[in-house]
Design a protein around this motif. Sequence first.
Motif, PDB file in Angstrom:
ATOM      1  N   VAL A 181       0.835  -1.203   0.000  1.00 39.87           N
ATOM      2  CA  VAL A 181       0.000   0.000   0.000  1.00 39.87           C
ATOM      3  C   VAL A 181       0.871   1.255   0.000  1.00 39.87           C
ATOM      4  CG1 VAL A 181      -1.541   1.343   1.483  1.00 39.87           C
ATOM      5  CG2 VAL A 181      -2.086  -1.007   0.943  1.00 39.87           C
ATOM      6  N   VAL A 182       1.935   1.262   0.772  1.00 41.90           N
ATOM      7  CA  VAL A 182       2.837   2.420   0.801  1.00 41.90           C
ATOM      8  C   VAL A 182       3.470   2.621  -0.576  1.00 41.90           C
ATOM      9  CG1 VAL A 182       5.024   3.265   1.735  1.00 41.90           C
ATOM     10  CG2 VAL A 182       3.282   2.377   3.278  1.00 41.90           C
ATOM     11  N   ALA A 183       3.987   1.548  -1.174  1.00 41.68           N
ATOM     12  CA  ALA A 183       4.633   1.652  -2.491  1.00 41.68           C
ATOM     13  C   ALA A 183       3.640   2.088  -3.562  1.00 41.68           C
ATOM     14  CB  ALA A 183       5.273   0.320  -2.867  1.00 41.68           C
ATOM     15  N   ALA A 184       2.444   1.515  -3.563  1.00 39.61           N
ATOM     16  CA  ALA A 184       1.444   1.879  -4.573  1.00 39.61           C
ATOM     17  C   ALA A 184       0.974   3.321  -4.393  1.00 39.61           C
ATOM     18  CB  ALA A 184       0.264   0.921  -4.504  1.00 39.61           C
ATOM     19  N   SER A 185       0.857   3.775  -3.157  1.00 42.57           N
ATOM     20  CA  SER A 185       0.446   5.165  -2.918  1.00 42.57           C
ATOM     21  C   SER A 185       1.495   6.137  -3.443  1.00 42.57           C
ATOM     22  CB  SER A 185       0.223   5.406  -1.421  1.00 42.57           C
ATOM     23  OG  SER A 185      -0.857   4.644  -0.949  1.00 42.57           O
ATOM     24  N   PRO A 196      -6.665   6.960  -5.190  1.00 46.58           N
ATOM     25  CA  PRO A 196      -7.543   6.283  -4.239  1.00 46.58           C
ATOM     26  C   PRO A 196      -6.874   6.190  -2.870  1.00 46.58           C
ATOM     27  CG  PRO A 196      -6.524   4.685  -5.679  1.00 46.58           C
ATOM     28  CD  PRO A 196      -6.110   6.037  -6.189  1.00 46.58           C
ATOM     29  N   VAL A 197      -7.695   6.019  -1.866  1.00 48.81           N
ATOM     30  CA  VAL A 197      -7.179   5.848  -0.507  1.00 48.81           C
ATOM     31  C   VAL A 197      -6.899   4.360  -0.337  1.00 48.81           C
ATOM     32  CG1 VAL A 197      -7.613   6.257   1.931  1.00 48.81           C
ATOM     33  CG2 VAL A 197      -8.547   7.824   0.232  1.00 48.81           C
ATOM     34  N   LEU A 198      -5.728   3.951  -0.767  1.00 40.84           N
ATOM     35  CA  LEU A 198      -5.362   2.538  -0.773  1.00 40.84           C
ATOM     36  C   LEU A 198      -5.346   1.887   0.610  1.00 40.84           C
ATOM     37  CD1 LEU A 198      -2.601   2.536  -3.523  1.00 40.84           C
ATOM     38  CD2 LEU A 198      -4.975   1.811  -3.720  1.00 40.84           C
ATOM     39  N   PRO A 199      -5.024   2.600   1.699  1.00 43.13           N
ATOM     40  CA  PRO A 199      -5.055   1.945   3.010  1.00 43.13           C
ATOM     41  C   PRO A 199      -6.437   1.458   3.450  1.00 43.13           C
ATOM     42  CG  PRO A 199      -3.642   3.857   3.123  1.00 43.13           C
ATOM     43  CD  PRO A 199      -4.327   3.892   1.779  1.00 43.13           C
ATOM     44  N   LEU A 200      -7.490   1.887   2.770  1.00 42.63           N
ATOM     45  CA  LEU A 200      -8.816   1.356   3.100  1.00 42.63           C
ATOM     46  C   LEU A 200      -8.930  -0.122   2.729  1.00 42.63           C
ATOM     47  CD1 LEU A 200     -11.141   4.336   2.236  1.00 42.63           C
ATOM     48  CD2 LEU A 200     -10.945   3.196   4.436  1.00 42.63           C
ATOM     49  N   ILE A 201      -8.128  -0.565   1.780  1.00 47.09           N
ATOM     50  CA  ILE A 201      -8.148  -1.979   1.395  1.00 47.09           C
ATOM     51  C   ILE A 201      -7.700  -2.861   2.555  1.00 47.09           C
ATOM     52  CG2 ILE A 201      -7.118  -3.685  -0.162  1.00 47.09           C
ATOM     53  CD1 ILE A 201      -7.008  -1.395  -2.281  1.00 47.09           C
ATOM     54  N   PRO A 202      -6.502  -2.635   3.119  1.00 46.76           N
ATOM     55  CA  PRO A 202      -6.142  -3.477   4.267  1.00 46.76           C
ATOM     56  C   PRO A 202      -6.975  -3.176   5.512  1.00 46.76           C
ATOM     57  CG  PRO A 202      -4.405  -1.901   3.833  1.00 46.76           C
ATOM     58  CD  PRO A 202      -5.386  -1.802   2.709  1.00 46.76           C
ATOM     59  N   LEU A 254      -0.272   4.551  11.235  1.00 43.71           N
ATOM     60  CA  LEU A 254       0.949   4.845  10.465  1.00 43.71           C
ATOM     61  C   LEU A 254       0.629   5.104   8.989  1.00 43.71           C
ATOM     62  CD1 LEU A 254       3.594   2.330  11.869  1.00 43.71           C
ATOM     63  CD2 LEU A 254       3.596   4.811  12.067  1.00 43.71           C
ATOM     64  N   LEU A 255      -0.242   4.269   8.419  1.00 44.78           N
ATOM     65  CA  LEU A 255      -0.636   4.479   7.024  1.00 44.78           C
ATOM     66  C   LEU A 255      -1.358   5.806   6.849  1.00 44.78           C
ATOM     67  CD1 LEU A 255      -1.856   0.906   5.995  1.00 44.78           C
ATOM     68  CD2 LEU A 255       0.099   2.145   5.058  1.00 44.78           C
ATOM     69  N   GLY A 256      -2.216   6.150   7.799  1.00 44.68           N
ATOM     70  CA  GLY A 256      -2.932   7.412   7.722  1.00 44.68           C
ATOM     71  C   GLY A 256      -2.014   8.612   7.818  1.00 44.68           C
ATOM     72  N   VAL A 257      -1.079   8.578   8.743  1.00 45.11           N
ATOM     73  CA  VAL A 257      -0.119   9.681   8.870  1.00 45.11           C
ATOM     74  C   VAL A 257       0.764   9.755   7.627  1.00 45.11           C
ATOM     75  CG1 VAL A 257       1.861  10.501  10.213  1.00 45.11           C
ATOM     76  CG2 VAL A 257      -0.187   9.695  11.384  1.00 45.11           C
ATOM     77  N   PHE A 258       1.120   8.592   7.084  1.00 49.32           N
ATOM     78  CA  PHE A 258       1.883   8.571   5.837  1.00 49.32           C
ATOM     79  C   PHE A 258       1.103   9.271   4.722  1.00 49.32           C
ATOM     80  CE2 PHE A 258       2.369   6.381   1.753  1.00 49.32           C
ATOM     81  CZ  PHE A 258       3.669   6.758   1.444  1.00 49.32           C
ATOM     82  N   LEU A 259      -0.192   8.967   4.592  1.00 49.16           N
ATOM     83  CA  LEU A 259      -1.009   9.631   3.569  1.00 49.16           C
ATOM     84  C   LEU A 259      -1.115  11.126   3.823  1.00 49.16           C
ATOM     85  CD1 LEU A 259      -4.101   7.392   2.723  1.00 49.16           C
ATOM     86  CD2 LEU A 259      -2.062   7.810   1.380  1.00 49.16           C
ATOM     87  N   ASP A 260      -1.247  11.517   5.090  1.00 51.05           N
ATOM     88  CA  ASP A 260      -1.333  12.947   5.409  1.00 51.05           C
ATOM     89  C   ASP A 260      -0.085  13.681   4.942  1.00 51.05           C
ATOM     90  OD1 ASP A 260      -3.810  12.586   6.595  1.00 51.05           O
ATOM     91  OD2 ASP A 260      -2.966  12.274   8.589  1.00 51.05           O
ATOM     92  N   PHE A 261       1.082  13.110   5.188  1.00 53.17           N
ATOM     93  CA  PHE A 261       2.321  13.760   4.757  1.00 53.17           C
ATOM     94  C   PHE A 261       2.517  13.649   3.246  1.00 53.17           C
ATOM     95  CE2 PHE A 261       3.596  13.095   9.275  1.00 53.17           C
ATOM     96  CZ  PHE A 261       3.668  14.449   9.600  1.00 53.17           C
ATOM     97  N   LEU A 262       2.114  12.559   2.652  1.00 53.50           N
ATOM     98  CA  LEU A 262       2.258  12.371   1.209  1.00 53.50           C
ATOM     99  C   LEU A 262       1.393  13.354   0.431  1.00 53.50           C
ATOM    100  CD1 LEU A 262       3.553  10.523  -1.002  1.00 53.50           C
ATOM    101  CD2 LEU A 262       1.457   9.163  -0.883  1.00 53.50           C
ATOM    102  N   GLY A 322     -16.009  12.636  -4.422  1.00 50.15           N
ATOM    103  CA  GLY A 322     -16.800  11.534  -4.974  1.00 50.15           C
ATOM    104  C   GLY A 322     -15.993  10.691  -5.945  1.00 50.15           C
ATOM    105  N   TRP A 323     -15.179  11.341  -6.772  1.00 50.33           N
ATOM    106  CA  TRP A 323     -14.314  10.622  -7.710  1.00 50.33           C
ATOM    107  C   TRP A 323     -13.319   9.754  -6.946  1.00 50.33           C
ATOM    108  CZ3 TRP A 323     -13.632   8.941 -12.415  1.00 50.33           C
ATOM    109  CH2 TRP A 323     -12.372   8.667 -12.893  1.00 50.33           C
ATOM    110  N   GLN A 324     -12.695  10.308  -5.920  1.00 46.14           N
ATOM    111  CA  GLN A 324     -11.721   9.557  -5.127  1.00 46.14           C
ATOM    112  C   GLN A 324     -12.394   8.401  -4.388  1.00 46.14           C
ATOM    113  OE1 GLN A 324      -9.804  11.811  -1.998  1.00 46.14           O
ATOM    114  NE2 GLN A 324      -7.940  10.580  -2.176  1.00 46.14           N
ATOM    115  N   ALA A 325     -13.565   8.630  -3.835  1.00 45.87           N
ATOM    116  CA  ALA A 325     -14.292   7.561  -3.129  1.00 45.87           C
ATOM    117  C   ALA A 325     -14.723   6.472  -4.109  1.00 45.87           C
ATOM    118  CB  ALA A 325     -15.505   8.137  -2.402  1.00 45.87           C
ATOM    119  N   GLY A 326     -15.204   6.867  -5.284  1.00 49.83           N
ATOM    120  CA  GLY A 326     -15.633   5.884  -6.279  1.00 49.83           C
ATOM    121  C   GLY A 326     -14.499   4.985  -6.738  1.00 49.83           C
ATOM    122  N   ILE A 327     -13.344   5.568  -6.990  1.00 50.20           N
ATOM    123  CA  ILE A 327     -12.178   4.784  -7.398  1.00 50.20           C
ATOM    124  C   ILE A 327     -11.756   3.854  -6.265  1.00 50.20           C
ATOM    125  CG2 ILE A 327      -9.731   4.936  -8.027  1.00 50.20           C
ATOM    126  CD1 ILE A 327     -11.589   5.683 -10.298  1.00 50.20           C
TER     127      ILE A 327
END
Length: 172
Positions: free
Chosen positions: A23-27, A44-50, A69-77, A144-149
Amino acid sequence: MTFVPAKRPLEPQGWLGVPFVVVVAASVLLTIPVRVFDVGLPEPVLPLIPAFAWAVIRPSVLAPFLLILLGVFLDFLWGGPAGLWGLSLLAAYAAILAARPMLTGRGPLMLWLWYAVACLLAFSVGVLLTWSRTSQIPNLLALGWQAGITILLYPFAGRLIARYEDADVRFR
């Protein structure tokens, strides 16, 4: 009573560590500024998958910490406020963990529906946190686009669930 071993052993590095790294690499890969026909790559918010898969597979003490950790990673990314996605992911994880007894033994379409509910809950928490912090609502079309994907990526969560579904029968 006979003991039947699981198809795959439920070791933390397999069902928690590998999805975390993927998930980190794909994000990171999806943030590369590539434009095709003047349209950028979806984010997409890939950490929702795991987050969904880990809650369905089995309760764990380590999973919420990895989600933070994944959430904080996304916040900084993505340059968002620290804690926004961590709290959103935890809300989705907690909701699915609470609904877990209803999810065992369900088919893929029902799990996809629950995954969509978890995604919408995470996005709703994100909108509420953003609104309470800035007094502004994010662009609903982009959201909506991000949630749909993100919802369309359920097959990856389904594959992770199918891989470790029968690994730990203590919680079934």
